[in-house]
Design a protein around this motif. Sequence first.
Motif, PDB file in Angstrom:
ATOM      1  N   UNK A  49      59.548  72.806  35.753  1.00  0.00           N
ATOM      2  CA  UNK A  49      59.934  71.729  36.661  1.00  0.00           C
ATOM      3  C   UNK A  49      59.382  70.379  36.231  1.00  0.00           C
ATOM      4  N   UNK A  50      58.424  70.382  35.313  1.00  0.00           N
ATOM      5  CA  UNK A  50      57.825  69.132  34.846  1.00  0.00           C
ATOM      6  C   UNK A  50      58.356  68.693  33.478  1.00  0.00           C
ATOM      7  N   UNK A  51      59.280  69.440  32.915  1.00  0.00           N
ATOM      8  CA  UNK A  51      59.716  69.154  31.551  1.00  0.00           C
ATOM      9  C   UNK A  51      60.271  67.737  31.387  1.00  0.00           C
ATOM     10  N   UNK A  52      61.016  67.252  32.365  1.00  0.00           N
ATOM     11  CA  UNK A  52      61.570  65.900  32.254  1.00  0.00           C
ATOM     12  C   UNK A  52      60.453  64.868  32.157  1.00  0.00           C
ATOM     13  N   UNK A  53      59.402  65.056  32.941  1.00  0.00           N
ATOM     14  CA  UNK A  53      58.260  64.142  32.906  1.00  0.00           C
ATOM     15  C   UNK A  53      57.505  64.294  31.587  1.00  0.00           C
ATOM     16  N   UNK A  54      57.371  65.540  31.134  1.00  0.00           N
ATOM     17  CA  UNK A  54      56.715  65.804  29.851  1.00  0.00           C
ATOM     18  C   UNK A  54      57.441  65.084  28.719  1.00  0.00           C
ATOM     19  N   UNK A  55      58.735  65.217  28.684  1.00  0.00           N
ATOM     20  CA  UNK A  55      59.506  64.585  27.610  1.00  0.00           C
ATOM     21  C   UNK A  55      59.434  63.062  27.681  1.00  0.00           C
ATOM     22  N   UNK A  56      59.466  62.523  28.880  1.00  0.00           N
ATOM     23  CA  UNK A  56      59.346  61.071  29.031  1.00  0.00           C
ATOM     24  C   UNK A  56      57.966  60.595  28.575  1.00  0.00           C
ATOM     25  N   UNK A  57      56.946  61.348  28.944  1.00  0.00           N
ATOM     26  CA  UNK A  57      55.581  60.992  28.538  1.00  0.00           C
ATOM     27  C   UNK A  57      55.442  61.030  27.022  1.00  0.00           C
ATOM     28  N   UNK A  58      55.942  62.097  26.426  1.00  0.00           N
ATOM     29  CA  UNK A  58      55.880  62.207  24.968  1.00  0.00           C
ATOM     30  C   UNK A  58      56.569  61.023  24.292  1.00  0.00           C
ATOM     31  N   UNK A  59      57.696  60.607  24.827  1.00  0.00           N
ATOM     32  CA  UNK A  59      58.416  59.486  24.232  1.00  0.00           C
ATOM     33  C   UNK A  59      57.618  58.186  24.345  1.00  0.00           C
ATOM     34  N   UNK A  60      57.023  57.957  25.494  1.00  0.00           N
ATOM     35  CA  UNK A  60      56.204  56.753  25.692  1.00  0.00           C
ATOM     36  C   UNK A  60      55.018  56.733  24.722  1.00  0.00           C
ATOM     37  N   UNK A  61      54.353  57.873  24.607  1.00  0.00           N
ATOM     38  CA  UNK A  61      53.182  57.948  23.724  1.00  0.00           C
ATOM     39  C   UNK A  61      53.604  57.831  22.262  1.00  0.00           C
ATOM     40  N   UNK A  62      54.691  58.485  21.901  1.00  0.00           N
ATOM     41  CA  UNK A  62      55.192  58.403  20.529  1.00  0.00           C
ATOM     42  C   UNK A  62      55.529  56.963  20.151  1.00  0.00           C
ATOM     43  N   UNK A  63      56.200  56.254  21.046  1.00  0.00           N
ATOM     44  CA  UNK A  63      56.558  54.858  20.780  1.00  0.00           C
ATOM     45  C   UNK A  63      55.317  53.990  20.628  1.00  0.00           C
ATOM     46  N   UNK A  64      54.308  54.262  21.446  1.00  0.00           N
ATOM     47  CA  UNK A  64      53.061  53.491  21.371  1.00  0.00           C
ATOM     48  C   UNK A  64      52.345  53.753  20.051  1.00  0.00           C
ATOM     49  N   UNK A  65      52.212  55.015  19.703  1.00  0.00           N
ATOM     50  CA  UNK A  65      51.501  55.376  18.476  1.00  0.00           C
ATOM     51  C   UNK A  65      52.193  54.812  17.246  1.00  0.00           C
ATOM     52  N   UNK A  66      53.512  54.738  17.295  1.00  0.00           N
ATOM     53  CA  UNK A  66      54.265  54.203  16.154  1.00  0.00           C
ATOM     54  C   UNK A  66      53.891  52.755  15.849  1.00  0.00           C
ATOM     55  N   UNK A  67      53.314  52.073  16.822  1.00  0.00           N
ATOM     56  CA  UNK A  67      52.916  50.672  16.637  1.00  0.00           C
ATOM     57  C   UNK A  67      51.454  50.520  16.230  1.00  0.00           C
ATOM     58  N   UNK A  68      50.748  51.645  16.094  1.00  0.00           N
ATOM     59  CA  UNK A  68      49.321  51.610  15.772  1.00  0.00           C
ATOM     60  C   UNK A  68      49.083  51.995  14.305  1.00  0.00           C
ATOM     61  N   UNK A  69      47.968  51.537  13.791  1.00  0.00           N
ATOM     62  CA  UNK A  69      47.559  51.917  12.441  1.00  0.00           C
ATOM     63  C   UNK A  69      46.715  53.183  12.504  1.00  0.00           C
ATOM     64  N   UNK A  70      46.800  53.985  11.451  1.00  0.00           N
ATOM     65  CA  UNK A  70      45.988  55.204  11.353  1.00  0.00           C
ATOM     66  C   UNK A  70      46.129  56.097  12.584  1.00  0.00           C
ATOM     67  N   UNK A  71      47.344  56.226  13.053  1.00  0.00           N
ATOM     68  CA  UNK A  71      47.600  57.070  14.217  1.00  0.00           C
ATOM     69  C   UNK A  71      48.897  57.832  14.002  1.00  0.00           C
ATOM     70  N   UNK A  72      48.948  59.050  14.507  1.00  0.00           N
ATOM     71  CA  UNK A  72      50.131  59.888  14.322  1.00  0.00           C
ATOM     72  C   UNK A  72      50.437  60.682  15.582  1.00  0.00           C
ATOM     73  N   UNK A  73      51.701  60.797  15.879  1.00  0.00           N
ATOM     74  CA  UNK A  73      52.194  61.643  16.961  1.00  0.00           C
ATOM     75  C   UNK A  73      52.815  62.875  16.303  1.00  0.00           C
TER      76      UNK A  73
END
Length: 214
Positions: A147-171
């Motif tokens: 029941x939380x999968x939609x929130x999980x996927x949205x969270x993962x996308x937000x974090x992935x997008x953030x990490x993509x803008x950082x140095x020495x960081x990987x999602x």
Amino acid sequence: MTKIGLLAILLFSFIWVQPHRFDNEIAAFETQDKQTPPPTNPILFTGSSSIRLWPDLQHYFPDKVVLNRGFGGSELSDVRHFADRVIIRYKPKQVVVYAGENDIASGKLTAQQTYANFVDLFQYVRQKLPNVPFVYIAIKLSPSRRQYWAVVNETNQLISDYIARQKNAAFVDIRPSMLGSDNQPLPSLFKADSLHMTDAGYQRWAPVLKPYLK
């Protein structure tokens, strides 16, 4: 001193001394470190039970120096709370985090709130360890928490997008490795609770994660 001032001091003191739910686990790490000194500059794994229950982490990465400091059913805010004691003090060469699933399922946080907790943790670690690579393992799709999968996927996308803008960081997105031909999580990768992983689950994670380890 006025009664109001005294009451404020007493209230602050009460809040200040309130124990944290994972105090005992963190203290146990510190006792263990005194008895058996931890490795120098390890790849530091921390986060919730998906890290805590990873059996024999060293076996999966035999050519790396790793240290497991996962604890309880921790949330991102818990990892941030104990960051000095479970991350910074070990002077790791790299930090690997799996947390966020419990924020959503147990803490009932939204994707934006969970993302904010991640950013708070990431920025603190980056402030203390500015040159240390940071790896975030995507929140898995646990069958018992469908029941939380939609929130999980949205969270993962937000974090992935953030990490993509950082140095020495990987999602690191481990989700595809856990899916069967029907595009659903393989039941064999989970214990009877359909939440925690079997050894087969970690066998799926390890080869996906390994290329990111320093």
